[in-house]
Design an enzyme around this catalytic site. Structure first.
Site, PDB file in Angstrom:
ATOM      1  N   ASP A 262      73.927 -35.136  32.112  1.00 57.34           N
ATOM      2  CA  ASP A 262      75.539 -34.692  31.828  1.00 57.34           C
ATOM      3  C   ASP A 262      76.049 -33.832  32.751  1.00 57.34           C
ATOM      4  O   ASP A 262      75.297 -33.180  33.140  1.00 57.34           O
ATOM      5  CB  ASP A 262      75.566 -34.607  30.106  1.00 57.34           C
ATOM      6  CG  ASP A 262      76.983 -34.945  29.710  1.00 57.34           C
ATOM      7  OD1 ASP A 262      77.073 -35.296  28.664  1.00 57.34           O
ATOM      8  OD2 ASP A 262      77.984 -35.051  30.588  1.00 57.34           O
TER       9      ASP A 262
HETATM   10  C1  GLC Z   1      81.005 -34.757  29.639  1.00 53.88           C
HETATM   11  C2  GLC Z   1      80.591 -35.801  28.375  1.00 53.88           C
HETATM   12  C3  GLC Z   1      80.221 -37.370  29.040  1.00 53.88           C
HETATM   13  C4  GLC Z   1      81.057 -37.301  30.456  1.00 53.88           C
HETATM   14  C5  GLC Z   1      80.664 -36.456  31.458  1.00 53.88           C
HETATM   15  C6  GLC Z   1      81.737 -36.739  32.816  1.00 53.88           C
HETATM   16  O1  GLC Z   1      80.783 -33.661  29.329  1.00 53.88           O
HETATM   17  O2  GLC Z   1      79.682 -35.257  27.666  1.00 53.88           O
HETATM   18  O3  GLC Z   1      80.403 -38.095  28.221  1.00 53.88           O
HETATM   19  O4  GLC Z   1      80.956 -38.835  30.882  1.00 53.88           O
HETATM   20  O5  GLC Z   1      80.842 -35.181  31.069  1.00 53.88           O
HETATM   21  O6  GLC Z   1      82.970 -36.291  32.184  1.00 53.88           O
END
Ligand code: GLC
Length: 714
Positions: A262
């Protein structure tokens, strides 16, 4: 299939490290980091930007094509960029939030929404979406329940499959299809205290019974990528968790695709106290099998030295690079780096009428009628409607994860009424940041109208990532405002726009009707009008329990019993599972929802009361429409295993059937119960069914007590 291994062999270690890094908009002169909560500023080496493997958060056919063209000119090995984004419930045509869509109990509709989202995203240059979110919702304080498919294991898995199939189709390289990345592995939804990013603790039993099924359903549906979760799980952050990603995901489930962290989750291993520095964070993530680093640069800055110091092997990096190249090959990007990006098709399909119509239909099906004393559906010959409250004339129909959607494409509730009817509509916000005067203005309108609609709810930024609340009442002065309107003694309809179950016992008690609209998306208010005016009979059913009070959280229907179960909801028995100062059951249970008619359930009938191995039992119930209008009922099948080698939930949804019945019509609804439905992760015999008594409920929601019983033995 081209010789991808050969491409890997041609790459320098720095090229490889760039390929397994993902940049966000800031890498391309865009300051779009805000929605990802990035407060790091990374130095962006030109070599890294020239050779990076994928991009987060950039779309638009023209922009993508220009960036891809430049990348192919500057990158050392002409490996195409992969463009990824959060198309969670629609690209520009925004559908209701995933939590709302889960209340349709129609995975087929979710699949349609994903197909449309994929089409709009693909012609706008995107190749992959970070969806579905498969985390089980457990606690309404957690802001991200808005992105989930609710609290039930069985439904969560059905929806996960539907999203993946909708995005990817049978061949992800075909037109208008994009790759799916399931997230967030694993158990992100049980963040302690409902506080996003907080730690999580779960037994392997609980993980396998409650949390894993939806992730696995997305894997089995062929999702190309898996995203790690921010939380630590039982002391080990997911992004460095070898058991989760090497043992369970890859070895046990056979996942051969790509894993991405993430956003900045790798460098956050330091803050977790799981890595001493960036180098150790990079090592632990690579060892866990995280192929792509999203936004942070620990791979690019440290992997070479880790290999030189013998702490990582180049073979590990080669595997990660290879998996990324395979995903690009499967998307057809080596043959056509621009895939479906096309400005003309973008104009033709994005927000086109048929997509808007689909969004309107799905929004109608997502709404849940929580209360109705008969005031709904509205008479079309009403004289004057007073639309009051912060959402009476608001375009805030999109939740906080509608990153490419725009409020300008939504219409307000007032505009929807004026568009659809000739009824005179007046509106007042009532509450404008605590200005008492605006309340009296609203009161006057209420006094002079024959229909009063209170449009209340949460600001979209009160749910979604990082937006956890310690109190889940209607925010601000809305309860006070509602009380003032209720005090007029007139019939009041409440429409809720919110991203989580709210604790609204007073609204529930005093309103004449309550319609849960959630964040209904681009066509949301047209759909709200369709329902309020009776052009569509509401059929949504709650997939997350509504608590009486935040103190009940986490509250969910498929809980375990206790050595001292409460004998009744009024906790008359002092020494029992209860609160001494309030209800121990939810205000509205899982599966609950009303329609504009009424249904009567007969007894649960079983074809027999003894089930041997590999046998089945037919369970049936006659459902009758005893109201005055046609309606659709979602008939739910629950089982309860009365005794096992481990404690078992007091209810488990095992099936459902939506039946549409005319006034006076009745129908026998049947469910086949087989041994597979009885199985669980037992202590001694693995995933198996154990002998003993089972209760069968065929019901309108999870709170129903009537059942029939059978015994399973072998
Ligand atoms: C964010 C979220 C995730 C998302 C990613 C890209 O922090 O936790 O769900 O897909 O970053 O934006």
């Amino acid at each position: 299939m081209r010789d991808l291994r050969n491409i890997v062999e041609q790459m320098s270690i720095k090229d490889k490290m760039a390929e397994i890094t993902q940049l966000c908009g800031s890498g391309y002169g865009e300051d779009e980091n805000v929605f990802m909560g990035i407060d790091y500023q990374f130095e962006l080496a030109q070599h890294m930007v020239d050779n990076v493997g994928s991009v987060l958060g950039i779309s638009g056919a023209g922009r993508v094509k220009a960036i891809q063209k430049k990348h192919l000119e500057t990158s050392a090995h002409k490996i195409p960029l992969l463009f990824m984004h959060d198309i969670i419930h629609g690209y520009k045509t925004i559908f209701p939030s995933p939590l709302a869509m889960s209340c349709t109990w129609q995975p087929g509709l979710v699949k349609v929404s994903a197909e449309i989202a994929a089409k709009e995203a693909a012609v706008s240059g995107l190749h992959l979406t970070f969806s579905p979110m498969c985390d089980l919702a457990r606690d309404a304080r957690w802001g991200r329940v808005v992105e989930t498919s609710g609290e039930d294991v069985y439904l969560n898995a059905l929806y996960a499959k539907a999203y993946v199939e909708g995005y990817q189709g049978n061949d992800v390289s075909s037109r208008y299809k994009i790759a799916s990345c399931l997230k967030h592995f694993a158990a992100y939804g049980i963040a302690e205290g409902g506080r996003d990013y907080h730690t999580t603790e779960a037994s392997e039993y609980s993980l396998r019974e409650y949390h894993f099924p939806a992730y696995k359903a997305a894997v089995d549906a062929g999702a190309k990528m898996v995203m790690t979760s921010f939380n630590a799980l039982n002391g080990i952050p997911s992004t460095g968790n070898q058991w989760l990603f090497q043992d369970v995901l890859r070895k046990e489930w056979g996942f051969a695709g790509t894993v991405i962290s993430d956003c900045t989750a790798i460098v956050e291993l330091i803050h977790h106290g799981f890595a001493a520095d960036e180098a150790e964070a990079a090592k632990k993530a690579i060892d866990a099998g995280v192929d792509i680093e999203m936004v942070s640069n620990t791979y690019y800055n440290h992997v070479q030295r880790l290999i030189e110091n013998g702490k990582l092997t180049e073979a590990q990096i080669d595997e990660a690079v290879y998996r990324v190249l395979v995903m690009k090959e499967e998307l057809g990007l080596f043959d056509n780096p621009y895939k479906d990006a096309d400005e003309g098709l973008e104009k033709q399909y994005v927000l086109c009428d048929s997509h808007r119509q689909a969004a309107r239909e799905i929004a109608r099906e997502s709404m849940v009628l929580l209360k109705n004393d008969g005031v709904l559906p509205l008479e079309k010959n009403a004289e004057k409607i007073a639309l009051l409250g912060p959402f009476a004339d608001s375009r805030q129909m999109l939740d906080s994860w509608s990153v490419c959607g725009e409020e300008k494409d939504c219409i307000t509730l007032k505009e929807a009424f004026l568009e659809k009817t000739d009824i005179k509509c007046v509106s007042a916000p009532g509450i404008m940041k605590y200005e008492e005067t605006r309340i009296e203005e609203a009161v006057k309108l209420a006094e002079s109208s024959d229909v009063i609609i209170l449009a209340l709810g949460e600001d979209p930024l009160m749910s979604g990532e990082s937006n956890s609340r310690m109190d889940i009442a209607l925010p601000g002065y809305q309860e006070l405002f509602a009380e003032r309107i209720f005090s007029l003694g007139k019939s009041v309809i409440v429409v809720l726009y919110n991203g989580r179950p709210l604790a609204i016992p007073n609204i529930a008690k005093k309103a004449s009707a309550v319609l849960e609209a959630w964040f209904p998306g681009t066509e949301g208010n047209r759909a709200v009008c369709d329902v309020l005016l009776g052009d569509h009979s509401p059929g949504g059913r709650l997939t997350m329990s509504f608590p009486y009070a935040v103190g009940q959280c986490p509250i969910y229907y498929d809980r375990y019993s206790s050595g001292r179960p409460a004998k009744d909801v009024y906790h008359s028995d002092r020494f029992s599972l209860r609160y001494m100062d309030g209800q121990s059951v939810p205000l509205y249970p899982f599966g609950y929802g009303l329609t504009y008619t009424q249904f009567k359930y007969g007894d649960v009938i079983l074809s027999k009361h003894l089930m041997k191995k590999n046998e089945t039992i037919m369970a049936s119930c006659v459902i009758k429409n005893v109201g005055e209008r046609q309606g659709t009922e979602t008939v739910q099948l629950y089982l309860r295993d009365m005794a096992g080698s481990l404690v078992r939930p007091i209810r488990m949804l095992k099936g459902f059937e939506r039946v549409t019945l005319k006034e006076g019509e009745e129908r026998e609804v049947r469910f086949m119960i087989g041994e597979e439905m009885l199985k669980f992760h037992t202590l001694e015999t693995g995933f198996a069914a154990e002998q003993g008594k089972f209760r069968v409920y065929i019901a309108r929601d999870a709170s129903v007590e009537e059942y029939a019983e059978f015994e399973f033995f072998y």
